[in-house]
Design a protein around this motif. Structure first.
Motif, PDB file in Angstrom:
ATOM      1  N   MET A 165      33.435  62.079  37.660  1.00  0.00           N
ATOM      2  CA  MET A 165      34.763  62.114  37.046  1.00  0.00           C
ATOM      3  C   MET A 165      35.394  60.726  37.128  1.00  0.00           C
ATOM      4  N   PHE A 166      36.137  60.354  36.092  1.00  0.00           N
ATOM      5  CA  PHE A 166      36.823  59.081  36.100  1.00  0.00           C
ATOM      6  C   PHE A 166      38.325  59.306  35.887  1.00  0.00           C
ATOM      7  N   ALA A 167      39.098  58.281  36.200  1.00  0.00           N
ATOM      8  CA  ALA A 167      40.542  58.324  35.968  1.00  0.00           C
ATOM      9  C   ALA A 167      40.986  56.947  35.510  1.00  0.00           C
ATOM     10  N   VAL A 168      42.099  56.915  34.797  1.00  0.00           N
ATOM     11  CA  VAL A 168      42.720  55.650  34.395  1.00  0.00           C
ATOM     12  C   VAL A 168      44.072  55.585  35.078  1.00  0.00           C
ATOM     13  N   LEU A 169      44.242  54.589  35.959  1.00  0.00           N
ATOM     14  CA  LEU A 169      45.492  54.448  36.698  1.00  0.00           C
ATOM     15  C   LEU A 169      46.222  53.190  36.263  1.00  0.00           C
ATOM     16  N   LYS A 170      47.500  53.155  36.575  1.00  0.00           N
ATOM     17  CA  LYS A 170      48.325  51.997  36.232  1.00  0.00           C
ATOM     18  C   LYS A 170      48.965  51.452  37.493  1.00  0.00           C
ATOM     19  N   THR A 171      48.818  50.142  37.706  1.00  0.00           N
ATOM     20  CA  THR A 171      49.464  49.480  38.841  1.00  0.00           C
ATOM     21  C   THR A 171      49.633  48.004  38.510  1.00  0.00           C
ATOM     22  N   GLY A 172      50.735  47.423  38.940  1.00  0.00           N
ATOM     23  CA  GLY A 172      50.973  46.007  38.696  1.00  0.00           C
ATOM     24  C   GLY A 172      51.005  45.639  37.226  1.00  0.00           C
ATOM     25  N   GLY A 173      51.385  46.597  36.362  1.00  0.00           N
ATOM     26  CA  GLY A 173      51.451  46.330  34.929  1.00  0.00           C
ATOM     27  C   GLY A 173      50.103  46.321  34.235  1.00  0.00           C
ATOM     28  N   LYS A 174      49.046  46.729  34.933  1.00  0.00           N
ATOM     29  CA  LYS A 174      47.698  46.744  34.360  1.00  0.00           C
ATOM     30  C   LYS A 174      47.109  48.150  34.492  1.00  0.00           C
ATOM     31  N   GLN A 175      46.098  48.414  33.680  1.00  0.00           N
ATOM     32  CA  GLN A 175      45.419  49.709  33.710  1.00  0.00           C
ATOM     33  C   GLN A 175      43.976  49.513  34.169  1.00  0.00           C
ATOM     34  N   TYR A 176      43.481  50.460  34.970  1.00  0.00           N
ATOM     35  CA  TYR A 176      42.127  50.376  35.511  1.00  0.00           C
ATOM     36  C   TYR A 176      41.429  51.726  35.349  1.00  0.00           C
ATOM     37  N   LYS A 177      40.203  51.691  34.846  1.00  0.00           N
ATOM     38  CA  LYS A 177      39.381  52.894  34.772  1.00  0.00           C
ATOM     39  C   LYS A 177      38.507  52.917  36.020  1.00  0.00           C
ATOM     40  N   VAL A 178      38.602  53.983  36.818  1.00  0.00           N
ATOM     41  CA  VAL A 178      37.916  54.019  38.107  1.00  0.00           C
ATOM     42  C   VAL A 178      37.166  55.330  38.304  1.00  0.00           C
ATOM     43  N   GLN A 179      36.163  55.259  39.181  1.00  0.00           N
ATOM     44  CA  GLN A 179      35.439  56.433  39.658  1.00  0.00           C
ATOM     45  C   GLN A 179      35.379  56.367  41.172  1.00  0.00           C
ATOM     46  N   SER A 180      35.097  57.484  41.807  1.00  0.00           N
ATOM     47  CA  SER A 180      34.996  57.513  43.258  1.00  0.00           C
ATOM     48  C   SER A 180      33.914  56.539  43.718  1.00  0.00           C
ATOM     49  N   GLY A 181      34.248  55.691  44.698  1.00  0.00           N
ATOM     50  CA  GLY A 181      33.313  54.709  45.221  1.00  0.00           C
ATOM     51  C   GLY A 181      33.466  53.319  44.625  1.00  0.00           C
ATOM     52  N   ASP A 182      34.243  53.188  43.549  1.00  0.00           N
ATOM     53  CA  ASP A 182      34.431  51.879  42.905  1.00  0.00           C
ATOM     54  C   ASP A 182      35.216  50.936  43.809  1.00  0.00           C
ATOM     55  N   LEU A 183      34.876  49.634  43.737  1.00  0.00           N
ATOM     56  CA  LEU A 183      35.674  48.586  44.368  1.00  0.00           C
ATOM     57  C   LEU A 183      36.665  48.082  43.328  1.00  0.00           C
ATOM     58  N   LEU A 184      37.891  47.849  43.762  1.00  0.00           N
ATOM     59  CA  LEU A 184      38.950  47.516  42.818  1.00  0.00           C
ATOM     60  C   LEU A 184      39.806  46.395  43.402  1.00  0.00           C
ATOM     61  N   ARG A 185      40.143  45.404  42.559  1.00  0.00           N
ATOM     62  CA  ARG A 185      41.066  44.343  42.956  1.00  0.00           C
ATOM     63  C   ARG A 185      42.337  44.499  42.125  1.00  0.00           C
ATOM     64  N   VAL A 186      43.453  44.717  42.801  1.00  0.00           N
ATOM     65  CA  VAL A 186      44.725  44.915  42.108  1.00  0.00           C
ATOM     66  C   VAL A 186      45.749  43.939  42.675  1.00  0.00           C
ATOM     67  N   GLU A 187      46.879  43.803  41.988  1.00  0.00           N
ATOM     68  CA  GLU A 187      47.950  42.958  42.506  1.00  0.00           C
ATOM     69  C   GLU A 187      48.392  43.485  43.866  1.00  0.00           C
ATOM     70  N   LYS A 188      48.779  42.561  44.747  1.00  0.00           N
ATOM     71  CA  LYS A 188      49.009  42.870  46.157  1.00  0.00           C
ATOM     72  C   LYS A 188      49.887  44.098  46.368  1.00  0.00           C
ATOM     73  N   LEU A 189      49.407  44.996  47.240  1.00  0.00           N
ATOM     74  CA  LEU A 189      50.124  46.211  47.605  1.00  0.00           C
ATOM     75  C   LEU A 189      50.716  46.075  49.002  1.00  0.00           C
ATOM     76  N   ALA A 190      51.761  46.840  49.269  1.00  0.00           N
ATOM     77  CA  ALA A 190      52.380  46.858  50.594  1.00  0.00           C
ATOM     78  C   ALA A 190      51.590  47.805  51.486  1.00  0.00           C
ATOM     79  N   ALA A 191      50.425  47.342  51.949  1.00  0.00           N
ATOM     80  CA  ALA A 191      49.555  48.166  52.800  1.00  0.00           C
ATOM     81  C   ALA A 191      48.645  47.249  53.602  1.00  0.00           C
ATOM     82  N   SER A 192      48.201  47.736  54.760  1.00  0.00           N
ATOM     83  CA  SER A 192      47.325  46.958  55.629  1.00  0.00           C
ATOM     84  C   SER A 192      45.882  47.430  55.492  1.00  0.00           C
TER      85      SER A 192
END
Length: 201
Positions: A1-28
């Motif tokens: 299964m895949f999903a398309v998410l939106k973060t930092g003004g950009k859209q990303y198509k992802v699946q479980s296990g994918d590595l993703l680089r997004v604009e900095k999030l407030a998380a450690s």
């Protein structure tokens, strides 16, 4: 299964296990975060987002992107030139789970930008903003240069109170400025100082 998410003004198509680089999030590193702005899950398209859907991911590290060189040169007599480098701050994630429903009840921390104040767990930033406004959020239009459209942008970013703006550090203000495309307006208009005065009542 895949999903398309939106973060930092950009859209990303992802699946479980994918590595993703997004604009900095407030998380450690090591934290699990949940993206609630889901545009599509499998063949289900949202309007504007798929209700109840979410994508959970584990933060691997806070990194910087490749250096981008900005070079300007003006020719002819008395010419000038300028060279600047920039490395975008990013968050490296591994997608762990895609939820088709029930994301709002998962209790996982919502993924928000590093320039934002923390949003409630398991709630989409836009919905959280609406809840805060209905519960008595401040009239952000009292800030100079802020109209209904700008106030809406703040609400979508989870900013509904003067105290939130007054608490920004210089780094957080710069991140919010870049996120909302304000072109230095936060500093020029002195919103942090104005918000501090307005928060006092």
């Amino acid at each position: 299964m895949f999903a398309v998410l939106k973060t930092g003004g950009k859209q990303y198509k992802v699946q479980s296990g994918d590595l993703l680089r997004v604009e900095k999030l407030a998380a450690s590193a090591g934290e699990t975060v949940q993206f609630n702005d889901i545009l599509m899950v499998g063949a289900t398209v949202g309007a504007p987002f798929v209700q109840g859907a979410g994508v959970q991911a584990q933060v691997i590290d806070q990194i910087k992107g490749d250096k981008v060189i900005h070079y300007v040169k003006r020719r002819r007599k008395h010419s000038s030139q300028r060279r600047k480098g920039h490395r975008q701050q990013l968050t490296l994630l591994r997608v762990t789970e895609i939820l088709e429903a029930g994301a709002e009840a998962s209790g996982v921390k919502a993924a928000i930008g590093a320039g934002s104040v923390s949003a409630p767990s398991g709630a989409a930033p836009a919905n959280a903003a609406k809840d805060k406004v209905s519960a008595g959020g401040d009239d952000l239009k009292k800030l100079s240069g802020v109209g209904p459209a700008m106030e809406k942008k703040f609400h979508e970013a989870g900013i509904t109170r003067f105290a939130q703006i007054a608490a920004w550090t210089n780094e957080q203000a710069a991140a919010m400025d870049a996120r909302l495309g304000l072109k230095g307006k936060i500093e020029k208009e002195g919103w942090i100082a104005q918000a501090a005065d307005l928060a006092k009542g």
